[in-house]
Design a protein around this motif. Structure first.
Motif, PDB file in Angstrom:
ATOM      1  N   GLY A 162      13.369  -0.800  -5.320  1.00  0.00           N
ATOM      2  CA  GLY A 162      12.350  -0.196  -4.475  1.00  0.00           C
ATOM      3  C   GLY A 162      12.610  -0.443  -2.995  1.00  0.00           C
ATOM      4  N   GLN A 163      11.743   0.096  -2.161  1.00  0.00           N
ATOM      5  CA  GLN A 163      11.888  -0.044  -0.710  1.00  0.00           C
ATOM      6  C   GLN A 163      11.196  -1.325  -0.244  1.00  0.00           C
ATOM      7  N   LEU A 164      11.801  -2.445  -0.591  1.00  0.00           N
ATOM      8  CA  LEU A 164      11.227  -3.751  -0.258  1.00  0.00           C
ATOM      9  C   LEU A 164      11.030  -3.924   1.242  1.00  0.00           C
ATOM     10  N   TYR A 165      11.896  -3.319   2.007  1.00  0.00           N
ATOM     11  CA  TYR A 165      11.847  -3.474   3.465  1.00  0.00           C
ATOM     12  C   TYR A 165      10.659  -2.741   4.089  1.00  0.00           C
ATOM     13  N   ASN A 166       9.919  -1.983   3.281  1.00  0.00           N
ATOM     14  CA  ASN A 166       8.721  -1.303   3.774  1.00  0.00           C
ATOM     15  C   ASN A 166       7.432  -1.958   3.302  1.00  0.00           C
ATOM     16  N   SER A 167       7.539  -2.965   2.436  1.00  0.00           N
ATOM     17  CA  SER A 167       6.358  -3.555   1.833  1.00  0.00           C
ATOM     18  C   SER A 167       5.466  -4.236   2.866  1.00  0.00           C
ATOM     19  N   PRO A 168       4.210  -3.806   2.993  1.00  0.00           N
ATOM     20  CA  PRO A 168       3.294  -4.434   3.958  1.00  0.00           C
ATOM     21  C   PRO A 168       2.884  -5.850   3.553  1.00  0.00           C
ATOM     22  N   ALA A 169       3.226  -6.273   2.320  1.00  0.00           N
ATOM     23  CA  ALA A 169       2.889  -7.623   1.881  1.00  0.00           C
ATOM     24  C   ALA A 169       3.874  -8.654   2.428  1.00  0.00           C
ATOM     25  N   LEU A 170       4.996  -8.189   2.976  1.00  0.00           N
ATOM     26  CA  LEU A 170       6.051  -9.091   3.434  1.00  0.00           C
ATOM     27  C   LEU A 170       6.144  -9.087   4.956  1.00  0.00           C
ATOM     28  N   GLY A 171       6.605 -10.217   5.492  1.00  0.00           N
ATOM     29  CA  GLY A 171       6.747 -10.346   6.937  1.00  0.00           C
ATOM     30  C   GLY A 171       7.897  -9.530   7.501  1.00  0.00           C
ATOM     31  N   GLY A 172       7.846  -9.288   8.813  1.00  0.00           N
ATOM     32  CA  GLY A 172       8.834  -8.429   9.464  1.00  0.00           C
ATOM     33  C   GLY A 172      10.259  -8.949   9.386  1.00  0.00           C
ATOM     34  N   ALA A 173      10.451 -10.235   9.610  1.00  0.00           N
ATOM     35  CA  ALA A 173      11.797 -10.807   9.552  1.00  0.00           C
ATOM     36  C   ALA A 173      12.353 -10.735   8.133  1.00  0.00           C
ATOM     37  N   LEU A 174      11.506 -10.994   7.161  1.00  0.00           N
ATOM     38  CA  LEU A 174      11.939 -10.916   5.766  1.00  0.00           C
ATOM     39  C   LEU A 174      12.308  -9.491   5.390  1.00  0.00           C
ATOM     40  N   ARG A 175      11.506  -8.541   5.823  1.00  0.00           N
ATOM     41  CA  ARG A 175      11.808  -7.134   5.516  1.00  0.00           C
ATOM     42  C   ARG A 175      13.150  -6.731   6.123  1.00  0.00           C
ATOM     43  N   LYS A 176      13.419  -7.192   7.323  1.00  0.00           N
ATOM     44  CA  LYS A 176      14.697  -6.879   7.964  1.00  0.00           C
ATOM     45  C   LYS A 176      15.852  -7.477   7.183  1.00  0.00           C
ATOM     46  N   SER A 177      15.681  -8.692   6.703  1.00  0.00           N
ATOM     47  CA  SER A 177      16.704  -9.344   5.889  1.00  0.00           C
ATOM     48  C   SER A 177      16.928  -8.599   4.586  1.00  0.00           C
ATOM     49  N   LEU A 178      15.837  -8.164   3.967  1.00  0.00           N
ATOM     50  CA  LEU A 178      15.933  -7.470   2.690  1.00  0.00           C
ATOM     51  C   LEU A 178      16.610  -6.113   2.825  1.00  0.00           C
ATOM     52  N   ARG A 179      16.478  -5.470   3.973  1.00  0.00           N
ATOM     53  CA  ARG A 179      17.089  -4.151   4.170  1.00  0.00           C
ATOM     54  C   ARG A 179      18.595  -4.222   3.967  1.00  0.00           C
ATOM     55  N   GLY A 180      19.226  -5.245   4.533  1.00  0.00           N
ATOM     56  CA  GLY A 180      20.666  -5.385   4.362  1.00  0.00           C
ATOM     57  C   GLY A 180      21.049  -5.629   2.913  1.00  0.00           C
TER      58      GLY A 180
END
Length: 248
Positions: A162-180
């Protein structure tokens, strides 16, 4: 990503592991028939053809987490979309578990599928990423799963994480890390699926309104009923030619 951002991402991941309460697997039947109506009977054969049998194995997407009843989940939504596009009924069954990795799909969920369905849908990857499993581990698990899937069904569709990097439940830095991590997993998956003749659907980068609050369930992590319907419709568009060539 610099060292400070990585440190923040680790902190956000620890916070999420203790404070994000994921939606449970909903009640309801994990199988059914949808599609054409002949003589008042839903799922009756259309044009002399029997219903298409679709089995899905995977994580919370298959388990329907995020909705109130299994009938509102992604798998039955997908079956309805396929039935409409193929103009034939579809019987569906969902073998999914919240938190399942591809390894669990291989060892626990794929063996639950009996017989030989016309279409096997595999959905996993998000939990592998959240568990920080390496790309090499992912490649090994997906390869082994597809090896065994070939004996289950001639036609296999693999959906991305899924699009984990868009999840509003997660913090911004974590979402950026997950995108890669998502990008790396998708590229590896695409190569492996091509090697095994499986159809790969990259929903991790599709525009499915995953940045819209209406997409999500109350846990702000899983799709809700609207999100699953939207994803199913987009999947039907992406798979229309592939489905028609094999099943129409």
């Amino acid at each position: 990503m610099n060292a400070l951002t990585k440190l923040i991402a680790i902190g956000e991941a620890l916070w999420a592991s203790h404070h994000v309460h994921l939606a449970p697997e909903p009640e309801g039947d994990r199988h059914g028939t949808v599609g054409c109506t002949v003589g008042g009977t839903v799922g009756a054969a259309s044009g002399g053809r029997p219903p298409l049998r679709m089995a899905a194995v995977g994580d919370s997407m298959v388990a329907g987490c995020g909705v109130d009843d299994q009938s509102e989940g992604f798998v039955p939504d997908l079956a309805r979309v396929f039935a409409e596009r193929l103009d034939r009924p579809v019987t569906w069954e969902a073998h999914g578990r919240l938190g399942a990795t591809m390894r669990r799909v291989r060892y626990r969920l794929l063996p639950e599928v009996e017989g030989h369905p016309d279409l096997l849908v595999v959905i996993a990857g998000s939990n592998d990423i959240m568990a920080r499993r390496s790309v090499a581990e992912w490649e090994a698990d997906l390869t082994a799963t597809l090896e065994e899937a070939k004996a289950v069904s001639e036609h296999v569709v693999v959906f991305s994480c899924g699009q984990l990097y868009n999840s509003p439940a997660l913090g911004g830095a974590l979402r950026k890390s997950l995108r890669g991590m998502v990008d790396a997993q998708v590229e590896a998956s695409r190569r492996i699926c091509e090697r095994y003749g499986a159809c790969y659907v990259d929903m991790a980068h599709e525009d499915v309104n995953a940045d819209d609050a209406a997409f999500y369930a109350s846990d702000h992590f899983h799709p809700g009923a609207f999100g699953y319907r939207y994803m199913a419709e987009r999947s039907g568009e992406l798979l229309d030619g592939w489905l028609a060539e094999r099943f129409r």
